[in-house]
Design a protein around this motif. Structure first.
Motif, PDB file in Angstrom:
ATOM      1  N   ASP A  35      29.915  34.742  47.473  1.00 22.22           N
ATOM      2  CA  ASP A  35      30.888  35.570  46.760  1.00 22.22           C
ATOM      3  C   ASP A  35      32.269  34.935  46.811  1.00 22.22           C
ATOM      4  O   ASP A  35      32.502  33.982  47.553  1.00 22.22           O
ATOM      5  CB  ASP A  35      30.955  36.967  47.383  1.00 22.22           C
ATOM      6  N   ARG A  38      38.921  38.038  43.891  1.00 26.69           N
ATOM      7  CA  ARG A  38      39.318  38.373  42.524  1.00 26.69           C
ATOM      8  C   ARG A  38      40.187  37.284  41.916  1.00 26.69           C
ATOM      9  O   ARG A  38      40.396  37.258  40.704  1.00 26.69           O
ATOM     10  CB  ARG A  38      40.090  39.697  42.494  1.00 26.69           C
ATOM     11  N   GLU A  41      39.385  35.253  38.636  1.00 23.51           N
ATOM     12  CA  GLU A  41      39.679  35.638  37.266  1.00 23.51           C
ATOM     13  C   GLU A  41      40.633  34.618  36.642  1.00 23.51           C
ATOM     14  O   GLU A  41      41.616  34.229  37.250  1.00 23.51           O
ATOM     15  CB  GLU A  41      40.302  37.024  37.214  1.00 23.51           C
ATOM     16  N   THR A  64      34.606  42.474  33.609  1.00 25.79           N
ATOM     17  CA  THR A  64      34.893  41.982  34.958  1.00 25.79           C
ATOM     18  C   THR A  64      34.434  42.975  36.019  1.00 25.79           C
ATOM     19  O   THR A  64      33.914  42.581  37.062  1.00 25.79           O
ATOM     20  CB  THR A  64      36.393  41.679  35.126  1.00 25.79           C
ATOM     21  N   ASP A  65      34.582  44.267  35.731  1.00 23.47           N
ATOM     22  CA  ASP A  65      34.192  45.271  36.725  1.00 23.47           C
ATOM     23  C   ASP A  65      32.683  45.308  36.969  1.00 23.47           C
ATOM     24  O   ASP A  65      32.226  45.925  37.918  1.00 23.47           O
ATOM     25  CB  ASP A  65      34.709  46.656  36.338  1.00 23.47           C
ATOM     26  N   CYS A  68      32.929  42.226  39.665  1.00 26.16           N
ATOM     27  CA  CYS A  68      33.900  42.321  40.759  1.00 26.16           C
ATOM     28  C   CYS A  68      34.197  43.769  41.129  1.00 26.16           C
ATOM     29  O   CYS A  68      34.189  44.651  40.272  1.00 26.16           O
ATOM     30  CB  CYS A  68      35.212  41.666  40.348  1.00 26.16           C
ATOM     31  N   ARG A  69      34.509  43.950  42.387  1.00 23.64           N
ATOM     32  CA  ARG A  69      34.994  45.220  42.919  1.00 23.64           C
ATOM     33  C   ARG A  69      36.202  44.886  43.788  1.00 23.64           C
ATOM     34  O   ARG A  69      36.196  43.888  44.488  1.00 23.64           O
ATOM     35  CB  ARG A  69      33.941  45.925  43.777  1.00 23.64           C
ATOM     36  N   THR A  72      36.633  41.497  45.697  1.00 23.23           N
ATOM     37  CA  THR A  72      35.494  40.575  45.733  1.00 23.23           C
ATOM     38  C   THR A  72      34.781  40.496  44.387  1.00 23.23           C
ATOM     39  O   THR A  72      34.533  41.512  43.744  1.00 23.23           O
ATOM     40  CB  THR A  72      34.472  41.039  46.798  1.00 23.23           C
ATOM     41  N   CYS A  73      34.447  39.275  43.984  1.00 23.00           N
ATOM     42  CA  CYS A  73      33.569  39.046  42.848  1.00 23.00           C
ATOM     43  C   CYS A  73      32.248  38.533  43.412  1.00 23.00           C
ATOM     44  O   CYS A  73      32.242  37.640  44.259  1.00 23.00           O
ATOM     45  CB  CYS A  73      34.161  38.022  41.891  1.00 23.00           C
ATOM     46  N   TYR A  74      31.166  39.121  42.946  1.00 27.06           N
ATOM     47  CA  TYR A  74      29.858  38.867  43.540  1.00 27.06           C
ATOM     48  C   TYR A  74      29.067  37.825  42.754  1.00 27.06           C
ATOM     49  O   TYR A  74      29.191  37.716  41.542  1.00 27.06           O
ATOM     50  CB  TYR A  74      29.068  40.167  43.630  1.00 27.06           C
TER      51      TYR A  74
END
Length: 111
Positions: A35, A38, A41, A64-65, A68-69, A72-74
């Motif tokens: 992971d 963010r 982006e 994007t959502d 990512c949360r 963190t982007c998974y």
């Protein structure tokens, strides 16, 4: 200006690792190793230009959502590997986004 509906899909964040599937295979016990933050982006000048038009026939869709949360982007979402390299969505993950695109595209076509 012609009234043709346009849907612009904002570019998704890039991965922090060069090859996500290889990273996932090497870290099955701890997928968080693949992971990233963010900060993955990237600016998307096409989406920004579309938003700046402020035209009723132009809609920007940002998924994007779905990757990512918070911070963190998974690299794996819902058991599906997100990328097939470092920046391109895997075919399986891309297909999983279809429901998120259905309404914005339908709405654009109704205009």
């Amino acid at each position: 200006a012609t009234g043709v509906p346009v849907v612009v899909l904002r570019d998704t964040p890039y991965a922090d690792v060069e090859n996500v599937p290889d990273c996932v295979a090497a870290h099955l016990a701890d997928l968080s190793a693949c992971d990233g933050g963010r900060d993955r982006e990237q600016a998307d000048p096409f989406a920004e230009a579309a938003r700046a038009l402020d035209a009723p026939t132009v809609q920007v869709v940002d998924l994007t959502d779905r990757i990512c949360r918070e911070d963190t982007c998974y690299s794996v979402v819902g058991g599906v590997v997100v990328y097939f390299d470092a920046g391109h969505l895997s075919a399986t993950f891309a297909r999983s986004l279809a429901p998120a695109l259905r309404e914005p595209v339908a709405a654009a076509l109704r205009r």
